[in-house]
Every structure is written in structure tokens, then in C-alpha cells.
Design a protein around this motif. Structure first.
Motif, PDB file in Angstrom:
ATOM      1  N   TYR A 100      -0.780  12.980 -28.625  1.00 41.60           N
ATOM      2  CA  TYR A 100      -1.821  12.721 -29.626  1.00 41.60           C
ATOM      3  C   TYR A 100      -3.141  12.370 -28.941  1.00 41.60           C
ATOM      4  O   TYR A 100      -4.202  12.867 -29.335  1.00 41.60           O
ATOM      5  CB  TYR A 100      -1.378  11.582 -30.541  1.00 41.60           C
ATOM      6  CG  TYR A 100      -2.339  11.266 -31.659  1.00 41.60           C
ATOM      7  CD1 TYR A 100      -2.195  11.862 -32.909  1.00 41.60           C
ATOM      8  CD2 TYR A 100      -3.390  10.375 -31.478  1.00 41.60           C
ATOM      9  CE1 TYR A 100      -3.079  11.579 -33.950  1.00 41.60           C
ATOM     10  CE2 TYR A 100      -4.281  10.079 -32.501  1.00 41.60           C
ATOM     11  CZ  TYR A 100      -4.109  10.690 -33.730  1.00 41.60           C
ATOM     12  OH  TYR A 100      -4.991  10.401 -34.748  1.00 41.60           O
ATOM     13  N   PRO A 129     -11.059  18.326 -22.312  1.00 38.99           N
ATOM     14  CA  PRO A 129     -10.717  17.164 -23.146  1.00 38.99           C
ATOM     15  C   PRO A 129     -11.644  15.969 -22.986  1.00 38.99           C
ATOM     16  O   PRO A 129     -11.783  15.163 -23.902  1.00 38.99           O
ATOM     17  CB  PRO A 129      -9.294  16.804 -22.682  1.00 38.99           C
ATOM     18  CG  PRO A 129      -8.764  18.055 -22.073  1.00 38.99           C
ATOM     19  CD  PRO A 129      -9.947  18.707 -21.428  1.00 38.99           C
ATOM     20  N   GLU A 146      -5.256  21.442 -28.120  1.00 43.95           N
ATOM     21  CA  GLU A 146      -3.886  21.295 -28.622  1.00 43.95           C
ATOM     22  C   GLU A 146      -2.982  22.393 -28.083  1.00 43.95           C
ATOM     23  O   GLU A 146      -1.873  22.130 -27.615  1.00 43.95           O
ATOM     24  CB  GLU A 146      -3.895  21.319 -30.147  1.00 43.95           C
ATOM     25  CG  GLU A 146      -2.512  21.204 -30.772  1.00 43.95           C
ATOM     26  CD  GLU A 146      -2.552  21.230 -32.277  1.00 43.95           C
ATOM     27  OE1 GLU A 146      -1.470  21.272 -32.898  1.00 43.95           O
ATOM     28  OE2 GLU A 146      -3.666  21.203 -32.844  1.00 43.95           O
ATOM     29  N   ALA A 155      -4.264   7.599 -36.966  1.00 36.88           N
ATOM     30  CA  ALA A 155      -5.412   7.386 -36.081  1.00 36.88           C
ATOM     31  C   ALA A 155      -5.735   5.899 -35.956  1.00 36.88           C
ATOM     32  O   ALA A 155      -6.014   5.404 -34.856  1.00 36.88           O
ATOM     33  CB  ALA A 155      -6.629   8.146 -36.600  1.00 36.88           C
ATOM     34  N   SER A 201     -10.887  21.418 -30.476  1.00 35.44           N
ATOM     35  CA  SER A 201      -9.674  20.610 -30.649  1.00 35.44           C
ATOM     36  C   SER A 201      -8.427  21.479 -30.689  1.00 35.44           C
ATOM     37  O   SER A 201      -7.387  21.120 -30.131  1.00 35.44           O
ATOM     38  CB  SER A 201      -9.779  19.768 -31.924  1.00 35.44           C
ATOM     39  OG  SER A 201      -9.927  20.594 -33.059  1.00 35.44           O
ATOM     40  N   GLU A 202      -8.526  22.644 -31.328  1.00 32.55           N
ATOM     41  CA  GLU A 202      -7.378  23.549 -31.404  1.00 32.55           C
ATOM     42  C   GLU A 202      -7.062  24.128 -30.028  1.00 32.55           C
ATOM     43  O   GLU A 202      -5.891  24.288 -29.671  1.00 32.55           O
ATOM     44  CB  GLU A 202      -7.657  24.672 -32.397  1.00 32.55           C
ATOM     45  CG  GLU A 202      -6.438  25.529 -32.713  1.00 32.55           C
ATOM     46  CD  GLU A 202      -6.722  26.569 -33.777  1.00 32.55           C
ATOM     47  OE1 GLU A 202      -5.766  27.261 -34.186  1.00 32.55           O
ATOM     48  OE2 GLU A 202      -7.882  26.697 -34.199  1.00 32.55           O
ATOM     49  N   GLU A 213      -4.637  15.552 -27.353  1.00 31.48           N
ATOM     50  CA  GLU A 213      -5.075  16.548 -28.334  1.00 31.48           C
ATOM     51  C   GLU A 213      -6.265  16.078 -29.166  1.00 31.48           C
ATOM     52  O   GLU A 213      -7.037  16.899 -29.669  1.00 31.48           O
ATOM     53  CB  GLU A 213      -3.914  16.915 -29.257  1.00 31.48           C
ATOM     54  CG  GLU A 213      -2.802  17.660 -28.537  1.00 31.48           C
ATOM     55  CD  GLU A 213      -1.612  17.937 -29.435  1.00 31.48           C
ATOM     56  OE1 GLU A 213      -1.636  17.511 -30.611  1.00 31.48           O
ATOM     57  OE2 GLU A 213      -0.655  18.571 -28.972  1.00 31.48           O
ATOM     58  N   HIS A 214      -6.423  14.765 -29.316  1.00 33.30           N
ATOM     59  CA  HIS A 214      -7.512  14.250 -30.141  1.00 33.30           C
ATOM     60  C   HIS A 214      -8.631  13.634 -29.313  1.00 33.30           C
ATOM     61  O   HIS A 214      -9.497  12.943 -29.842  1.00 33.30           O
ATOM     62  CB  HIS A 214      -6.980  13.209 -31.133  1.00 33.30           C
ATOM     63  CG  HIS A 214      -6.110  13.800 -32.191  1.00 33.30           C
ATOM     64  ND1 HIS A 214      -4.796  14.153 -31.950  1.00 33.30           N
ATOM     65  CD2 HIS A 214      -6.352  14.123 -33.484  1.00 33.30           C
ATOM     66  CE1 HIS A 214      -4.272  14.655 -33.059  1.00 33.30           C
ATOM     67  NE2 HIS A 214      -5.188  14.649 -33.990  1.00 33.30           N
ATOM     68  N   SER A 215      -8.615  13.890 -28.027  1.00 34.54           N
ATOM     69  CA  SER A 215      -9.674  13.357 -27.175  1.00 34.54           C
ATOM     70  C   SER A 215     -10.954  14.149 -27.387  1.00 34.54           C
ATOM     71  O   SER A 215     -10.942  15.298 -27.805  1.00 34.54           O
ATOM     72  CB  SER A 215      -9.263  13.438 -25.704  1.00 34.54           C
ATOM     73  OG  SER A 215      -9.061  14.787 -25.306  1.00 34.54           O
ATOM     74  N   THR A 216     -12.076  13.534 -27.112  1.00 28.71           N
ATOM     75  CA  THR A 216     -13.378  14.195 -27.177  1.00 28.71           C
ATOM     76  C   THR A 216     -14.165  13.833 -25.933  1.00 28.71           C
ATOM     77  O   THR A 216     -13.790  12.929 -25.180  1.00 28.71           O
ATOM     78  CB  THR A 216     -14.184  13.749 -28.410  1.00 28.71           C
ATOM     79  OG1 THR A 216     -14.534  12.366 -28.253  1.00 28.71           O
ATOM     80  CG2 THR A 216     -13.389  13.931 -29.686  1.00 28.71           C
ATOM     81  N   ILE A 270       2.609   9.365 -36.357  1.00 24.42           N
ATOM     82  CA  ILE A 270       2.139  10.686 -35.921  1.00 24.42           C
ATOM     83  C   ILE A 270       3.125  11.761 -36.348  1.00 24.42           C
ATOM     84  O   ILE A 270       2.740  12.805 -36.890  1.00 24.42           O
ATOM     85  CB  ILE A 270       1.962  10.706 -34.387  1.00 24.42           C
ATOM     86  CG1 ILE A 270       0.786   9.812 -33.971  1.00 24.42           C
ATOM     87  CG2 ILE A 270       1.751  12.135 -33.883  1.00 24.42           C
ATOM     88  CD1 ILE A 270       0.732   9.520 -32.492  1.00 24.42           C
TER      89      ILE A 270
END
Length: 217
Positions: A118, A170, A209, A89, A205-206, A121-124, A81
Motif C-alpha cells: 500500500y 514513486p 501499482e 488511508a 499511480s496505476e 503503490e500510494h506514494s507520491t 486495506i
């Protein structure tokens, strides 16, 4: 063995406080496996990703317990990362699979901040796996108790209503946010437009973050 464990715990505490020298000194008296894993953490804290990988790939690590093997995976993921590896990923995905199989949820969110950050910040909102949702929730809880430095500032403070929406962002869809907060979907979108503007973000996503960096998540 107890003294060695005490030294390891103290080294981790020193490391969390930014005292790399003391952590390195305490690591010197540990068995090879614990020494290698701890020194990899020190290297990551010093932004020396190559050194971290060298420690983690060293033959001296020997046969690892399931938890120690997971810690090694997590540290390798953190190094990937930090250096912007496009395979990060996939490495994180392997960490999640191992943790799910072994049942080590807390290990993922407490080992190093890079992986915790990580994941958040990358969760959906599309999370069919309850285990993954639990990890995100646990990561957010750990972040709340372990402040990290951020150079960003808000354009304007978020309102209480905006904060409630942001907290769900998130892990929840817009429709689910509306249902959870008993507001309309249009109201959710209005809050999100304001949140994005205040965070200086142009995407979901931004926004997540930057909210993480500002300690809002």
C-alpha cells in the motif's frame, strides 16, 4: 521465554511459506498477546479479515509494549486495506505517526505485505518528511528480497533507461528524475509514455501499482 520466541519465529517463517496449519499449531503455545497477534496474521493470510480484526480487538491482548501496539495497528491497517475500507488511508496514516514517534521504521515494512504494498503503490513525489521517504525506500528493498506472486505480464520489456526512470517514479517528481539522471524533462516524459504503454497503465499511480505487481519496484 526463549523457547516461546523460537516458536514464534518459526511460526512466522512457516506463515511466510504459506504453511498456515503449522503456524497455527505453533501459535497455540504462545502467551496470549503473541498468540493473538500471530493468529491475526494467520487470518490475514487466509483472507479472513473479520477474524483478524476479532483477534486484534480481543481483550486477551492485554497491555501491549509499544512495538506490539504498533504491530496491532499495522495488522488492523492490513485488514482495512484488504477489505477496501475507505478509512484505510487514515489508519495507515496513524501507523506512520506512531512509527515515527517510536522510531520503528523496520516494523512497518516487515510485518505484513499488505501495508508495504500500500505504501509503495500510494506514494507520491511530494514527501516533505524524510522519515516517510525512508519508509518507501525500505519497503522497496524488502519487496526486492520477498517476491510476491503476480498474474500480470509486460506488453514488452522495459529498456534500461526506462527502468532507471521507473525506479525513481514513486518518490521523485518528473523534474527531479530529469536532474537525477542528467536527461531533459522531455526525455523523461517520452520514457514515461513508453513505460505506461508497456505496463498497460494510464496514470502515474496505476503505473506504480502495476510495476510493484510485476516486481519491477
Amino acid at each position: 521465554m526463549l523457547l516461546g520466541r523460537a516458536d514464534e519465529l518459526e511460526a512466522l517463517l512457516r506463515l511466510s511459506l504459506g504453511d498456515l496449519r503449522s503456524a497455527t499449531g505453533l501459535a497455540s503455545g504462545l502467551p496470549a498477546t503473541r498468540h493473538g497477534l500471530l493468529m491475526a496474521r494467520v487470518a490475514l493470510a487466509a483472507d479472513d479479515h473479520a477474524a483478524a480484526v476479532e483477534y486484534l480487538d480481543a481483550p486477551s491482548l492485554g497491555n501491549l509494549t509499544p512495538r506490539a501496539a504498533l504491530v496491532r495497528q499495522i495488522l488492523l491497517a492490513a485488514a482495512a486495506i484488504e477489505r477496501g475500507d475507505p478509512e484505510a488511508a487514515g489508519i495507515v496514516g496513524g501507523v506512520l505517526q506512531t512509527a515515527h514517534h517510536e522510531g520503528f521504521l523496520n516494523t512497518i515494512v516487515t510485518t505484513v505485505p499488505q501495508v508495504r504494498r500500500y505504501l509503495v503503490e500510494h506514494s507520491t513525489y511530494a514527501m516533505p518528511d524524510p522519515f516517510l521517504e525512508r519508509i518507501i525506500s525500505a519497503a522497496l528493498e524488502v519487496r526486492a528480497t520477498q517476491p510476491e506472486r503476480s498474474g500480470r505480464i509486460l506488453i514488452a520489456p522495459l529498456t534500461d533507461a526506462e527502468l532507471r526512470v521507473l525506479k525513481l517514479l514513486p518518490t521523485t517528481s518528473y523534474a527531479q528524475i530529469a536532474a537525477a539522471l542528467y536527461i531533459s524533462l522531455n526525455t523523461v516524459k517520452t520514457h514515461l509514455r513508453s513505460i505506461y504503454q508497456k505496463l498497460g497503465a494510464s496514470s502515474r499511480s496505476e503505473a506504480i501499482e502495476r510495476a510493484v505487481e510485476l516486481r519491477l519496484l
